[in-house]
Design an enzyme around this catalytic site. Sequence first.
Site, mmCIF file in Angstrom:
data_model
loop_
_atom_site.group_PDB
_atom_site.id
_atom_site.type_symbol
_atom_site.label_atom_id
_atom_site.label_comp_id
_atom_site.label_asym_id
_atom_site.label_seq_id
_atom_site.Cartn_x
_atom_site.Cartn_y
_atom_site.Cartn_z
ATOM 1 C CG ASP A 133 -40.152 -7.444 1.400
ATOM 2 O OD1 ASP A 133 -41.017 -7.076 2.231
ATOM 3 O OD2 ASP A 133 -38.911 -6.820 1.158
ATOM 4 C CB SER A 134 -44.685 -8.901 4.490
ATOM 5 O OG SER A 134 -45.498 -9.208 3.565
ATOM 6 C CG ASP A 176 -42.415 -6.690 -1.817
ATOM 7 O OD1 ASP A 176 -42.730 -5.512 -2.418
ATOM 8 O OD2 ASP A 176 -42.632 -7.077 -0.706
ATOM 9 C CE LYS A 232 -44.513 -3.585 -2.392
ATOM 10 N NZ LYS A 232 -43.144 -3.218 -1.493
ATOM 11 C CD GLU A 277 -39.093 -1.826 0.905
ATOM 12 O OE1 GLU A 277 -39.585 -2.697 1.381
ATOM 13 O OE2 GLU A 277 -37.969 -1.494 1.592
ATOM 14 C CD GLU A 298 -44.806 -0.181 5.258
ATOM 15 O OE1 GLU A 298 -44.930 -1.035 6.290
ATOM 16 O OE2 GLU A 298 -44.457 -0.523 4.115
#
Length: 264
Positions: free
Chosen positions: A45-46, A84, A112, A114, A181
Amino acid sequence: MAKTSVSTLAKMKREGTKITALTAYDASFAKLFYDNGVDVILVGDSLGMVLQGGEDTLAVTVDDIAYHTRCVRAGSKALFVIADMPFMSYSDPQSACENAAKLMRSGANMVKLEGGEWLYDSIEKLTQQGIPVCGHLGLTPQSVHVFGGFKIQGREEAQAQKMIDDAQALERAGAQMIVIECVPSTLAKRITDAVSIPVIGIGAGKETDGQILVMHDLVGISAGYIPKFSKNFLLETGNMVDAVKKFCTDVKSGDFPAAEHEFN
């Protein structure tokens, strides 16, 4: 390169072979990375920041990730692709399953998420449905407003221990990989040693099971600033292919990240 699977990655951890990972958002770069030694591709999602020009990742949608996952998958059928799960796409187990299914149908091998122990039920449900899961701890960009910015996490012992507990909870729930991270390198090692699944670091020192970078940081073209934990491999090598090869070589040998890329 042979086709990579979750079993391949688990074996790499057991044998002490470093895992290399880069973000990619289209077929051409995905194929270039795969052909030159990258083990894992993340459709991150960067993209909300490096492709869409946003200040954070929060505007990215499931449809955005699904589109770019299809593009990346077109680069090679042998790629190991993690997609993501965007902001608020996994707020409960049902939503997590529905949105993860869209990404798996788009070509992902793994999704993925978070967060820590609060994701236990969702991860358990996803794995029951045959969807491999990668956790993400430390600086989780979707929580940027909670953190008050992009800040190093885990410097205090209580927070560090909570992160270790979270990593173990993610593994118990069924996660098969974790990304950590922007944490101190000493904490990254503690987390890596505390779980049996691969731990991939970004801004977490060299003692993790592997490294991931945003592709734009790898070649020094990110808008804004280049993070401390990154390195411009293109500047050092002069062309994209050699930049990717050197990233892989340096990760495998332990030369990257070096001390100047770590947080203490």
